[in-house]
Design an enzyme around this catalytic site. Structure first.
Site, PDB file in Angstrom:
ATOM      1  N   ASP A  36     -12.671   8.024  53.306  1.00  0.00           N
ATOM      2  CA  ASP A  36     -11.353   7.924  52.688  1.00  0.00           C
ATOM      3  C   ASP A  36     -10.573   6.759  53.291  1.00  0.00           C
ATOM      4  O   ASP A  36      -9.863   6.040  52.595  1.00  0.00           O
ATOM      5  CB  ASP A  36     -10.565   9.219  52.904  1.00  0.00           C
ATOM      6  CG  ASP A  36     -11.070  10.328  51.990  1.00  0.00           C
ATOM      7  OD1 ASP A  36     -12.073  10.105  51.270  1.00  0.00           O
ATOM      8  OD2 ASP A  36     -10.465  11.417  52.003  1.00  0.00           O
ATOM      9  N   ALA A  37     -10.740   6.568  54.598  1.00  0.00           N
ATOM     10  CA  ALA A  37      -9.977   5.519  55.284  1.00  0.00           C
ATOM     11  C   ALA A  37     -10.394   4.135  54.786  1.00  0.00           C
ATOM     12  O   ALA A  37      -9.557   3.267  54.545  1.00  0.00           O
ATOM     13  CB  ALA A  37     -10.183   5.629  56.783  1.00  0.00           C
ATOM     14  N   TYR A  61     -11.727   3.492  51.899  1.00  0.00           N
ATOM     15  CA  TYR A  61     -11.248   3.378  50.528  1.00  0.00           C
ATOM     16  C   TYR A  61      -9.783   2.942  50.542  1.00  0.00           C
ATOM     17  O   TYR A  61      -9.380   2.031  49.818  1.00  0.00           O
ATOM     18  CB  TYR A  61     -11.406   4.736  49.831  1.00  0.00           C
ATOM     19  CG  TYR A  61     -10.918   4.760  48.403  1.00  0.00           C
ATOM     20  CD1 TYR A  61     -11.776   4.474  47.354  1.00  0.00           C
ATOM     21  CD2 TYR A  61      -9.594   5.070  48.115  1.00  0.00           C
ATOM     22  CE1 TYR A  61     -11.330   4.489  46.044  1.00  0.00           C
ATOM     23  CE2 TYR A  61      -9.132   5.083  46.817  1.00  0.00           C
ATOM     24  CZ  TYR A  61      -9.997   4.797  45.776  1.00  0.00           C
ATOM     25  OH  TYR A  61      -9.555   4.807  44.483  1.00  0.00           O
ATOM     26  N   LYS A  84     -20.741  24.803  31.446  1.00  0.00           N
ATOM     27  CA  LYS A  84     -19.394  25.045  30.916  1.00  0.00           C
ATOM     28  C   LYS A  84     -18.407  24.901  32.069  1.00  0.00           C
ATOM     29  O   LYS A  84     -18.360  25.728  32.973  1.00  0.00           O
ATOM     30  CB  LYS A  84     -19.297  26.444  30.301  1.00  0.00           C
ATOM     31  CG  LYS A  84     -17.942  26.684  29.642  1.00  0.00           C
ATOM     32  CD  LYS A  84     -17.912  27.973  28.859  1.00  0.00           C
ATOM     33  CE  LYS A  84     -16.669  28.099  27.991  1.00  0.00           C
ATOM     34  NZ  LYS A  84     -15.415  27.950  28.704  1.00  0.00           N
ATOM     35  N   GLU A 128     -13.061  17.795  29.945  1.00  0.00           N
ATOM     36  CA  GLU A 128     -12.437  18.793  30.816  1.00  0.00           C
ATOM     37  C   GLU A 128     -11.918  18.132  32.095  1.00  0.00           C
ATOM     38  O   GLU A 128     -12.624  17.335  32.721  1.00  0.00           O
ATOM     39  CB  GLU A 128     -13.512  19.837  31.175  1.00  0.00           C
ATOM     40  CG  GLU A 128     -12.979  21.144  31.659  1.00  0.00           C
ATOM     41  CD  GLU A 128     -12.803  22.178  30.548  1.00  0.00           C
ATOM     42  OE1 GLU A 128     -12.812  21.803  29.339  1.00  0.00           O
ATOM     43  OE2 GLU A 128     -12.637  23.351  30.897  1.00  0.00           O
ATOM     44  N   LYS A 182     -25.524  23.438  22.390  1.00  0.00           N
ATOM     45  CA  LYS A 182     -25.092  22.738  21.180  1.00  0.00           C
ATOM     46  C   LYS A 182     -26.331  22.311  20.411  1.00  0.00           C
ATOM     47  O   LYS A 182     -27.271  21.777  21.010  1.00  0.00           O
ATOM     48  CB  LYS A 182     -24.265  21.504  21.545  1.00  0.00           C
ATOM     49  CG  LYS A 182     -23.008  21.849  22.337  1.00  0.00           C
ATOM     50  CD  LYS A 182     -22.284  20.619  22.867  1.00  0.00           C
ATOM     51  CE  LYS A 182     -21.085  21.079  23.701  1.00  0.00           C
ATOM     52  NZ  LYS A 182     -20.358  19.967  24.320  1.00  0.00           N
ATOM     53  N   LYS A 202     -21.781  32.768  28.923  1.00  0.00           N
ATOM     54  CA  LYS A 202     -21.025  32.881  30.175  1.00  0.00           C
ATOM     55  C   LYS A 202     -21.839  33.536  31.280  1.00  0.00           C
ATOM     56  O   LYS A 202     -22.670  34.407  31.028  1.00  0.00           O
ATOM     57  CB  LYS A 202     -19.769  33.724  29.944  1.00  0.00           C
ATOM     58  CG  LYS A 202     -18.890  33.186  28.827  1.00  0.00           C
ATOM     59  CD  LYS A 202     -17.762  32.371  29.379  1.00  0.00           C
ATOM     60  CE  LYS A 202     -16.509  33.142  29.216  1.00  0.00           C
ATOM     61  NZ  LYS A 202     -15.280  32.564  29.535  1.00  0.00           N
TER      62      LYS A 202
HETATM   63  S1  IVH Z   1     -17.555  21.683  23.700  1.00  0.00           S
HETATM   64  C1  IVH Z   1     -15.622  22.737  19.417  1.00  0.00           C
HETATM   65  N1  IVH Z   1     -18.536  21.600  26.085  1.00  0.00           N
HETATM   66  O1  IVH Z   1     -14.662  25.550  26.641  1.00  0.00           O
HETATM   67  C2  IVH Z   1     -15.361  22.979  20.859  1.00  0.00           C
HETATM   68  N2  IVH Z   1     -16.498  22.757  25.761  1.00  0.00           N
HETATM   69  O2  IVH Z   1     -14.022  27.820  24.723  1.00  0.00           O
HETATM   70  C3  IVH Z   1     -16.129  22.010  21.649  1.00  0.00           C
HETATM   71  N3  IVH Z   1     -15.584  23.713  27.820  1.00  0.00           N
HETATM   72  O3  IVH Z   1     -11.656  24.496  25.269  1.00  0.00           O
HETATM   73  C4  IVH Z   1     -16.078  22.325  23.037  1.00  0.00           C
HETATM   74  N4  IVH Z   1     -17.170  22.991  29.172  1.00  0.00           N
HETATM   75  O4  IVH Z   1     -12.283  23.476  27.454  1.00  0.00           O
HETATM   76  C5  IVH Z   1     -17.542  22.040  25.329  1.00  0.00           C
HETATM   77  N5  IVH Z   1     -19.551  21.406  28.161  1.00  0.00           N
HETATM   78  C6  IVH Z   1     -18.532  21.848  27.397  1.00  0.00           C
HETATM   79  C7  IVH Z   1     -17.470  22.595  27.922  1.00  0.00           C
HETATM   80  C8  IVH Z   1     -16.464  23.042  27.069  1.00  0.00           C
HETATM   81  C9  IVH Z   1     -16.028  23.661  29.080  1.00  0.00           C
HETATM   82  C10 IVH Z   1     -14.369  24.432  27.415  1.00  0.00           C
HETATM   83  C11 IVH Z   1     -13.413  23.611  26.630  1.00  0.00           C
HETATM   84  C12 IVH Z   1     -13.030  24.442  25.464  1.00  0.00           C
HETATM   85  C13 IVH Z   1     -13.560  25.774  25.799  1.00  0.00           C
HETATM   86  C14 IVH Z   1     -14.012  26.467  24.553  1.00  0.00           C
END
Ligand code: IVH
Length: 684
Positions: free
Chosen positions: A39-40, A42, A121, A178, A297, A321
Site C-alpha cells: 500500500d505504501a 502504491y 453469484k 456487481e 446462463k 444458491k
Molecule cells: S446476471 C437478468 N450474474 O443477482 C438478470 N446477476 O437476483 C441478470 N448477481 O440483481 C443478472 N451475481 O445483483 C447475474 N454473476 C451474476 C450475478 C448476478 C450476482 C445478482 C445481481 C442481480 C441479482 C438477481
C-alpha cells in the site's frame, strides 16, 4: 503521446507512465487478486502523480486516477431511468430445482443437452455503468429495476471501474455488474471503524451498500470497493460484431479493461451445472469476496433471446444458491462448558436452525466479556452464522425483538461439573474451575500431568491407560492411583499382567519424590517447573506453602500477583486440600527443609538462549545450571537477550545473535559465570 501545452514532454511522459502503473496495480489488486506492491509503494506512485498534476494542471485530465474523487457532498441522489430494466433472477435452493430449470430449458429449446455458462453469484449490489463514446458518464444502482439512484461520483472512486475504455469500444455501452467489498478490506475497514468508535458493518455486502450510498463521495473513496461485470444493458454496437455467447461477451468486456470473473466455466447439461456448483462451493471460503451461490446462463445469446422472460426474471438464467450461512433463531438457554484445562465457556443453546448446510443447536460465546459485548440474553432472537467449517457463532442480537424479562448471563460462582469455586484471574478473559485435581472435566489432563516425567514420573501411565482408568470410573483423582492393585489394572483391555505390574511398581516408586516435583505435579495454573522449584526452596515445606497468604507468596522469587492469586485459589479449594491429604496418607513423601530465601544468584536478571549441542551439558542441564544461578532461559533471540550460548552446529538463533549484536558464549564461559561453577546436582 504529445504533451499538453506548457508541459515539458519529459514530465508528460512521466505522468503517463505513473498513470499506467497505477492502473495496472489497481487491476492486480482488484481484478487478479494478486497485488505486487505494498500500500505504501502504491501511495508513493499516487502522490508523485498528484504532485505533477498540481504543478501542471493541464495534466489532470478527468480520466486520471487522481481525479476519481471530486466535488462536494450531495443533498440527495438523483433518479436514473434504466434504458433496459435491471431484472432479477429466479432462485433454486435445491438440486431438484436446478434440475427442473435445465429440463424447462431443454424442453423450450427442443434440445437434448444445453451449453451453459456458469459463474459465481456475487453477494454485493447490482449497478449499471454507462459508457458513452468510451467515457464513463453515468453509474446507477438497481433501485426497483426500472429506476435507480445516480451514484456516478461514488462509482468513480471504485478503482477497478475504468473511467475510459480503450479504443474500439461501442459508442454506447451499458455494463451491468456487481459492486462488492473484498473480505480483507471489509475486516480492515471494520477494525478502523471500531478503533474510531464508528459503526461496525455486519457483512461485506452491507459495508459495500453503505459505502456506495454515501452522499459524500470522499467517504466512498476511503472504502475499498470493487466491481465485477456480468452482463449488458443497452448497447449501440456501432458496426462492431456483437459477441455470440455469454462467455465471449465476458471476454469482450475484459478486453475493454472491465473486470470479469476468472472462475467462470462453459459446461454442458445438468451434470455440468452440478459439477460447477460443487466445485465453486468448495472454493467458496477461499475466494477473496463473498458469494451466495452460482448463476447458470444459457451460453448462446441468440438462444437467450428466444427463451425470453417470465415476469421479471429471464427464462435463460438461474441463481442456484448455497445454503444460507446466516439465519435467525432463538437462544433458549446459556450453558457453561468446562474444558480440559478448566476453562469455562458460555455456550448458547439455540432453537435448531438449518444454516450453512447443517442443523445448528448451539453456538459458542467464548467468554463472559463476549456475552456482554454481544449483549446476549436468554430468549433473544439472534442471527447465527456458520461459515466454512468454523464453529457456529452469534453475529448479533435482534434487540428490538427481546422479550420482556429476558435474563442476561452471569458466570456461575461454582463449577457446573464439580462444584469447585470459579476463578477469573486479573487480566484474563477466561474464568476457570479451581478444582484442578477433582473436576471430572479436567481429570484426564490433571492425571497425565501428575504422572508426567518431570512431575511424579510414573512410567507407563500414558494417555490410553488414563482414558481407560477414567472412563471405567476406576480413578477419579491422583490419590486413587495409589490404591490401585495389579488385578484392577490387568482387568483393563489390552493390559498384560506384566505391564500392569510394571505400572503398579512405577506408581509405588513415585511415592518417594521431591517437594519441587510434588508442587509441580499438582498442576496449579501458572506454576511451571521453575516456579515449583522456587516455591519449594523458598517455603521449604508443603504446609508452609499451603498456609502462605498472598503477601507471603509475593516474597518468593518471581511470584507476582497473578501467580500468588492462582496458588491461593488452588489451596483455598477444599477438594484440592482433600486430595493432597489423601496423597500424603497414601505414603507420598519428600524431604523437607527450613525455608530459605533464594539468593539472587550471579545470573539474576540475565536472559540466555541456547543453540546447538554443547560439549558436555545437555540442553536441560544447561538450563538448570542457568536457572539455579538465577538466570532465565528463553526460546528465541531478541534485543532483550543477554547472551546466546552456542554449541556445535548452532541454528538460526546464532545468526540472529550476530545480527542483533548479542554476545555469544561457549559452554566453558557459561559454566565460569555460574554459581556452582560446573558442579551439577542431578535430579532436583
Ligand atoms: S446476471 C437478468 N450474474 O443477482 C438478470 N446477476 O437476483 C441478470 N448477481 O440483481 C443478472 N451475481 O445483483 C447475474 N454473476 C451474476 C450475478 C448476478 C450476482 C445478482 C445481481 C442481480 C441479482 C438477481
Amino acid at each position: 503521446m504529445s504533451a499538453p501545452a506548457g508541459v515539458p514532454p519529459k514530465i508528460a511522459a512521466r505522468a503517463a507512465k505513473l498513470r499506467a502503473q497505477i492502473e495496472s496495480h489497481d487491476r492486480r489488486y482488484y481484478v487478479d487478486d494478486a497485488p505486487t506492491i505494498s500500500d505504501a509503494e502504491y501511495d508513493r506512485l499516487f502522490r508523485e502523480l498528484a504532485a505533477l498534476e498540481a504543478e501542471y494542471p493541464a495534466l489532470a485530465t478527468p480520466d486520471s486516477p487522481t481525479q476519481r474523487v471530486s466535488g462536494e457532498p450531495a443533498a440527495e441522489f438523483e433518479a436514473v431511468t434504466h434504458r433496459v430494466p435491471m431484472l432479477s433472477l429466479s432462485n433454486a435452493l435445491s438440486e431438484a430445482e436446478a434440475e427442473a430449470f435445465d429440463r424447462r430449458v431443454r424442453d423450450a429449446l427442443h434440445s437434448e443437452r444445453v451449453e451453459y455458462e456458469a459463474e459465481p453469484k456475487f453477494d454485493g449490489l447490482a449497478v449499471s455503468l454507462t459508457y458513452e463514446r468510451g467515457l464513463f458518464t453515468v453509474g446507477a444502482t438497481r433501485g426497483d429495476g426500472y429506476r435507480g439512484e445516480n451514484v456516478t461520483l461514488n462509482l468513480r472512486t471504485v478503482r477497478s471501474i475504468p473511467m475510459r475504455l480503450p479504443k474500439g469500444a461501442p459508442p454506447l455501452l451499458e455494463v451491468r455488474g456487481e459492486v462488492l467489498m473484498f473480505k480483507r478490506d471489509f475486516e480492515a475497514m471494520n477494525a478502523a471503524q471500531a478503533a474510531s468508535g464508528d459503526k461496525i458493518f455486519v457483512n461485506p455486502r452491507n459495508a459495500a451498500a453503505g459505502s456506495l450510498r454515501q452522499l459524500d463521495s470522499r467517504i466512498t473513496a476511503a472504502r475499498r470497493l470493487t466491481f465485477f461485470a456480468y452482463g449488458l444493458g443497452a448497447v449501440d454496437w456501432g458496426g462492431i460484431a456483437p459477441p455470440a455467447t455469454q462467455d465471449a461477451l465476458l471476454a469482450f468486456l475484459a478486453a475493454l479493461d472491465l473486470p470479469v470473473i476468472k472462475q467462470r466455466e462453459v459446461v454442458h447439461g445438468y451434470a455440468g451445472l452440478l459439477d460447477y456448483y460443487r466445485s465453486i462451493g468448495a472454493q467458496r471460503h477461499d475466494l477473496p469476496f463473498e458469494i451466495d451461490g452460482v448463476v447458470y446462463k444459457v451460453n448462446d445469446l441468440a438462444l437467450q433471446q428466444r427463451l425470453g422472460h417470465v415476469s421479471r426474471a429471464p427464462r435463460f438464467a438461474l441463481a442456484h444458491k448455497f445454503p444460507a450461512e446466516e439465519m435467525a433463531t432463538e437462544v433458549v438457554a446459556i450453558d457453561v462448558q468446562v474444558g480440559r484445562t478448566g476453562a469455562l465457556t458460555p455456550v448458547a443453546r439455540l432453537k435448531p436452525v438449518f444454516v450453512g448446510g447443517v442443523t445448528v443447536t448451539s453456538a459458542t460465546l467464548h467468554n463472559e466479556d463476549e456475552v456482554r459485548r454481544k449483549d446476549v440474553h436468554v430468549g433473544d432472537s439472534v442471527i447465527v452464522r456458520r461459515a466454512g467449517d468454523v464453529i457456529p457463532e452469534i453475529v448479533r442480537v435482534l434487540s428490538d425483538k427481546r422479550p420482556k424479562g429476558a435474563r442476561g448471563f452471569v458466570m456461575p460462582k461454582r463449577c457446573p461439573e464439580c462444584g469447585s469455586a470459579v476463578v477469573r484471574l486479573p487480566d484474563e478473559a477466561i474464568a476457570r474451575c479451581s478444582g484442578g485435581l477433582v473436576c471430572p472435566a479436567q481429570r484426564k489432563q490433571a492425571l497425565l500431568h501428575f504422572a508426567s516425567r518431570r512431575a511424579m514420573d510414573i512410567e507407563g501411565l500414558g494417555g490410553k491407560l488414563v482414558d481407560q482408568l477414567v472412563d471405567n470410573g476406576v480413578v477419579h483423582t491422583p490419590a486413587d492411583l495409589y490404591r490401585l492393585g495389579v488385578a484392577a489394572l490387568a482387568e483393563l483391555e489390552r493390559m498384560a499382567d506384566k505391564s500392569a505390574a510394571n505400572v503398579i511398581a512405577a506408581i509405588d516408586k513415585s511415592r518417594e519424590t521431591t517437594l519441587p516435583r510434588f508442587v509441580y505435579a499438582l498442576g496449579i495454573r501458572h506454576v511451571g517447573e521453575t516456579t515449583a522449584r522456587d516455591l519449594a526452596l523458598h517455603f521449604g515445606a508443603l504446609d508452609a506453602l499451603m498456609d502462605a497468604d498472598e503477601n507471603a507468596l509475593l516474597e518468593a522469587r518471581d511470584v507476582g500477583p497473578v501467580l500468588a492469586q492462582s496458588i491461593r485459589q488452588f489451596f483455598a479449594e477444599p477438594h484440592n486440600l482433600e486430595v493432597v491429604a489423601q496423597l500424603r496418607a497414601a505414603g507420598v513423601h519428600w524431604p523437607e527443609s527450613a525455608p530459605k530465601k533464594i539468593a539472587a544468584g550471579k545470573l539474576a536478571g540475565l536472559t540466555f538462549v541456547l543453540t546447538g549441542s554443547l560439549p558436555t551439558l545437555t540442553r536441560e542441564e544447561a538450563k538448570e545450571l542457568i536457572e539455579r544461578s538465577g538466570g532465565k532461559v528463553a526460546g528465541s533471540v531478541s534485543k532483550k537477550t543477554s547472551y546466546v550460548v552456542a554449541g556445535a552446529d548452532p541454528g538460526s538463533k546464532f545468526d540472529r545473535a550476530t545480527e542483533l549484536g548479542v554476545p555469544v558464549l561457549d559452554e566453558q564461559q557459561l559454566i565460569a559465570m555460574t554459581d556452582g561453577a560446573g558442579r551439577l546436582q542431578r535430579g532436583a
